[in-house]
Design an enzyme around this catalytic site. Structure first.
Site, PDB file in Angstrom:
ATOM      1  N   SER A 199       0.794  -1.174  -0.075  1.00 49.89           N
ATOM      2  CA  SER A 199       0.063  -0.049  -0.001  1.00 49.89           C
ATOM      3  C   SER A 199       0.795   1.463   0.021  1.00 49.89           C
ATOM      4  O   SER A 199       2.072   1.195   0.608  1.00 49.89           O
ATOM      5  CB  SER A 199      -1.054   0.055   1.123  1.00 49.89           C
ATOM      6  N   LYS A 224       2.133  -5.019   3.338  1.00 54.98           N
ATOM      7  CA  LYS A 224       3.347  -4.246   3.541  1.00 54.98           C
ATOM      8  C   LYS A 224       3.183  -2.687   3.213  1.00 54.98           C
ATOM      9  O   LYS A 224       2.815  -2.303   2.266  1.00 54.98           O
ATOM     10  CB  LYS A 224       4.631  -4.523   2.542  1.00 54.98           C
ATOM     11  N   GLY A 277       0.845   2.071  -6.071  1.00 54.69           N
ATOM     12  CA  GLY A 277       2.331   2.809  -6.154  1.00 54.69           C
ATOM     13  C   GLY A 277       2.624   3.160  -7.322  1.00 54.69           C
ATOM     14  O   GLY A 277       1.757   3.525  -8.360  1.00 54.69           O
ATOM     15  N   SER A 278       4.010   3.341  -7.632  1.00 55.98           N
ATOM     16  CA  SER A 278       4.632   3.796  -8.756  1.00 55.98           C
ATOM     17  C   SER A 278       4.520   2.799 -10.066  1.00 55.98           C
ATOM     18  O   SER A 278       4.627   1.547  -9.717  1.00 55.98           O
ATOM     19  CB  SER A 278       6.033   4.137  -8.660  1.00 55.98           C
ATOM     20  N   THR A 279       4.471   3.285 -11.035  1.00 54.76           N
ATOM     21  CA  THR A 279       4.592   2.504 -12.248  1.00 54.76           C
ATOM     22  C   THR A 279       5.807   1.742 -12.320  1.00 54.76           C
ATOM     23  O   THR A 279       5.997   0.492 -12.694  1.00 54.76           O
ATOM     24  CB  THR A 279       4.288   3.145 -13.567  1.00 54.76           C
ATOM     25  N   VAL A 281       7.863   0.760  -9.931  1.00 55.22           N
ATOM     26  CA  VAL A 281       7.959  -0.356  -8.979  1.00 55.22           C
ATOM     27  C   VAL A 281       7.060  -1.431  -9.277  1.00 55.22           C
ATOM     28  O   VAL A 281       7.486  -2.600  -9.291  1.00 55.22           O
ATOM     29  CB  VAL A 281       7.471   0.346  -7.626  1.00 55.22           C
ATOM     30  N   GLU A 305      -2.475  -0.356  -9.155  1.00 54.17           N
ATOM     31  CA  GLU A 305      -3.193   0.852  -9.629  1.00 54.17           C
ATOM     32  C   GLU A 305      -1.864   1.867  -9.490  1.00 54.17           C
ATOM     33  O   GLU A 305      -1.175   1.904  -8.394  1.00 54.17           O
ATOM     34  CB  GLU A 305      -4.333   1.520  -8.839  1.00 54.17           C
ATOM     35  N   CYS A 339      -3.053  10.124  -7.081  1.00 54.20           N
ATOM     36  CA  CYS A 339      -2.849   9.664  -8.313  1.00 54.20           C
ATOM     37  C   CYS A 339      -3.947  10.111  -9.389  1.00 54.20           C
ATOM     38  O   CYS A 339      -3.648  10.121 -10.485  1.00 54.20           O
ATOM     39  CB  CYS A 339      -3.000   8.122  -8.202  1.00 54.20           C
ATOM     40  N   GLU A 435       5.038  12.398 -14.548  1.00 52.26           N
ATOM     41  CA  GLU A 435       4.352  12.551 -13.531  1.00 52.26           C
ATOM     42  C   GLU A 435       5.094  13.213 -12.438  1.00 52.26           C
ATOM     43  O   GLU A 435       6.311  12.709 -12.089  1.00 52.26           O
ATOM     44  CB  GLU A 435       3.997  11.040 -12.885  1.00 52.26           C
TER      45      GLU A 435
END
Length: 552
Positions: A199, A224, A277-279, A281, A305, A339, A435
Site C-alpha cells: 500500500s 507491507k 504505487g509507482s509504475t 515499482v 493501480e 494519483c 508524473e
C-alpha cells in the site's frame, strides 16, 4: 447409526439465507468551527502530537520486535517523530508466509457472511469510536488536512469495508442455469496461496482495502504498508483485530520493500499481488514474477493501480470560473499527491486570461502549513525525496516555461511546496508528460478552432490513462471528448475535477501505464481474489452407453 459429518472449523452454523445490511456511503463530517467533530478531532490531534508510538510487526497475531527501527515523521514538522516501527527481516517474512498459510484453511472454511461480519463491524468501529484516531494519525503522519483525512481515512475506508460485503454477496449469489435432471453450481474459492498487499502513503483507505478485499474473499495476506504511512496503517490493523479478524489472516510487515519483496515474490505459494504505487515499482514486480513463473503453484493474480498524468481539457464553451475552481481543487488538494490529481490542463485561448487570473487569485489565498491549523488548505509533501523532486521541477519550469503563480518551496521546517501554475507553449514538454505527484499544474493554451486536434494531443501526450475531465457547455463537445479520449482515462469526468471517486459510485482504476484497471470499489476487483470452480451434479446418471442415434 452413522454420525452426522462435522462442519469445518469456523464454518457458520447459521441456518437460512442471510443478507447483509444494504449499501450506504458514509456521510462526510465537515469539521466546521464549533462542531462536535472539530472539537473531538482537535483534542485527539493534541494528544497524539505528544505520543511517539512504537509499532511492531504482526505475524500470526503476535507482536514481533526486531530491534531494527525506522522512523515516521510529521512532513509539516519533519523534526517531529510520530512513530518508530520495527523493520521486517528475511526470517520474519518467511514466518509471515507460514502464518498466512496456516490460517488460510480455517479462514476459507468460514462462511462468506461471517467473514463479511468482521469487516462490517470494523466499519462501524471506524465510523464511531476509532474515527478520530485514524483521522488524526493520517493528518499528522501524512500531512492531510481535516477534510482530506475525513474523506480518505474515515469515509472511503468505511465505504470499502461496507460495500465490498455487498459486492461479495452479489458474486456468491451469481449461479449458473441448470438443465432438467442436473444441478449446476459455482464455487468461488479463495486463491491457492497468499496475497501480497503493498500500500502507498497517500491514502489510508487504500491500505485497508488492499489487504481487506482479498481477505473478505477467504484469502490470507502479507501487508507491507508504506514507511511514510505506518502509523495510520497500524491503527487500521488494530481496528480489524478488534472487530475479530483471526490471527494470521492479515500479517503486518513494515520495512524495506525490496528486502520483503525479494522473498515474497519468489515464493511458491504467492497467489496474488494487490498493489498501489509507482509504475516503475509495479513493472519491476511484474518482471520478477515473470522470471519465476515456473516456480509457482499457480499463476499469480497481479492487480495494480499505478501512476497518472491526469488531464483537464476545456472547450471554448466551458465556464471559466468553475473550470478554475476545478484546477485549484483538482490540482492542489493534498498537495497534488493523489494519483488522480489534475496535472496538465488544456485551455482555449479565448478563456485563458480569465482562467489564469482566477486560478492565480485563488492560489494566492491558499495557506500552506501545519495541518493542525485548520485554516491551512495544504500541508507538506510527504518526504524530502518528494520535496527535492518537486523543487527540481520548479527550477525546470522557471528555465523553460512561464510560472504563472507559485513556483517556490521551503524545506526548513516542513517540506512545503507552494501551489504552482505553469504555462508552456510546447505540447510535448516534460511538464505535460511526466508524473510529478505534487502541487504543480502545467497548462497548454490552444487556438479555439483546434478543438479536435487538441483532443488527439491529450490522448497521445502521456503514457498514463488514469483520470481526466472535459469541461464544456456544448453537448457535442462533450461527445467529441468522450469518443476521442475513450481510452485516455479509466475515470472520466464531465464538468468536474478529476479527483474524488466514491466507492460504489465511481469504481476507480485506469489502464495503459496507470495499472490493470481492476476497479477498486466494485465487484470487478473482488472477482480477482477468487478462483471459480464449476460443479455439475447429475441426479439420475445414465446406465446405457449407447446413444439413440446408434439404433438401426
Amino acid at each position: 447409526m452413522t454420525p452426522l459429518p462435522v462442519s469445518p472449523v469456523g464454518a457458520s452454523q447459521f441456518a437460512g439465507s442471510r443478507r447483509i445490511p444494504g449499501p450506504v456511503n458514509e456521510p462526510v463530517k465537515n469539521y466546521a468551527p464549533y462542531s462536535p467533530e472539530r472539537t473531538e478531532l482537535q483534542a485527539r490531534l493534541a494528544s497524539m502530537s505528544t505520543e511517539r508510538v512504537e509499532i511492531p510487526l504482526v505475524i500470526g497475531g503476535k507482536r514481533i520486535h526486531t530491534g531494527t527501527l525506522g522512523a515516521q515523521v510529521m512532513p509539516h514538522v519533519h523534526s517531529h517523530v510520530v512513530a518508530d516501527y520495527h523493520k521486517a527481516r528475511t526470517e520474519d517474512v518467511t514466518a509471515a508466509i507460514a502464518a498466512a498459510t496456516a490460517a488460510q484453511k480455517e479462514w476459507a472454511a468460514w462462511s462468506w457472511e461471517d467473514r463479511a461480519g468482521i469487516f462490517l463491524k470494523a466499519a462501524e468501529l471506524l465510523a464511531s469510536t476509532r474515527r478520530m484516531t485514524v483521522n488524526a494519525s493520517t493528518m499528522l503522519g501524512q500531512s492531510k488536512t481535516a477534510h482530506q483525512a475525513e474523506i480518505d481515512a474515515a469515509c472511503e475506508l468505511i465505504d470499502f469495508w461496507r460495500l465490498n460485503a455487498v459486492f461479495a454477496q452479489e458474486i456468491y449469489a451469481e449461479q449458473p442455469m441448470s438443465s432438467p435432471g442436473v444441478w449446476n453450481q459455482s464455487d468461488y474459492r479463495p486463491l491457492e496461496g497468499f496475497v501480497y498487499a503493498v500500500s502507498p502513503f497517500n491514502f489510508t483507505a487504500i491500505g485497508g482495502n488492499l489487504g481487506g478485499a482479498p481477505a473478505l474473499m477467504g484469502n490470507t495476506v502479507i501487508w507491507k504498508p508504506a514507511s511514510t504511512a505506518v502509523l495510520s496503517a497500524w491503527y487500521v490493523l488494530q481496528i480489524l483485530e478488534e472487530a475479530g479478524l483471526p490471527p494470521g489472516v492479515i500479517n503486518f510487515l513494515p520495512g524495506d520493500p525490496a528486502a520483503i519483496s525479494n522473498t515474497v515474490l519468489t515464493h511458491r505459494d504467492l497467489a496474488g499481488v494487490h498493489f498501489t504505487g509507482s509504475t516503475t515499482v509495479f513493472n519491476g514486480m511484474w518482471e520478477t514474477i515473470g522470471r519465476n513463473m515456473g516456480g509457482y503453484r499457480s499463476y499469480p493474480r497481479i492487480v495494480g493501480e499505478t501512476g497518472g498524468k491526469d488531464f483537464i481539457v476545456a472547450h471554448p464553451s466551458a465556464d471559466p470560473h468553475a473550470l478554475a475552481v476545478a484546477i485549484v481543487r483538482g490540482g492542489f488538494e493534498y498537495q497534488g499527491q493523489k494519483c488522480s490529481a489534475a496535472s496538465r490542463v488544456y485551455v482555449p485561448r479565448s478563456l485563458w486570461p480569465t482562467v489564469r487570473d482566477h486560478v492565480g487569485q485563488m492560489a494566492s489565498e491558499i495557506k500552506v502549513g501545519d495541518v493542525r491549523d485548520f485554516s491551512n488548505f495544504m500541508g507538506a509533501v510527504i518526504d524530502k525525496r518528494a520535496f527535492d523532486k518537486h523543487t527540481e521541477y520548479l527550477a525546470l519550469a522557471k528555465r523553460e516555461c512561464e510560472v504563472v503563480t507559485g513556483g517556490t518551496s521551503n524545506g526548513e521546517i516542513g517540506w512545503f511546496v507552494q501551489p504552482t501554475l505553469v504555462r508552456t507553449d510546447d505540447p510535448g514538454h516534460r511538464m505535460l508528460n511526466e508524473e510529478i505527484f505534487g502541487p504543480i499544474v502545467t497548462t497548454y493554451v490552444y487556438d479555439d478552432d483546434k478543438w479536435m486536434d487538441t483532443l488527439h494531443l491529450v490522448d497521445a501526450t502521456s503514457p498514463y490513462a488514469l483520470t481526466g475531465a472535459v469541461w464544456a457547455r456544448e453537448k457535442q463537445a462533450v461527445l467529441d471528448a468522450m469518443s476521442v479520449l475513450r481510452n485516455a482515462a479509466g475515470n472520466f469526468y464531465i464538468n468536474d475535477k478529476p479527483t474524488g471517486a466514491v466507492v460504489g459510485q465511481q469504481p476507480f482504476g485506469g489502464a495503459r501505464s496507470s495499472g490493470t484497471n481492476d476497479k477498486a470499489g466494485s465487484k470487478m476487483n473482488l472477482l480477482r481474489w477468487v478462483s471459480a470452480r464449476s460443479i455439475k451434479e447429475t441426479f439420475v446418471p445414465p446406465t446405457e452407453w449407447r446413444y439413440p442415434f446408434l439404433a438401426e
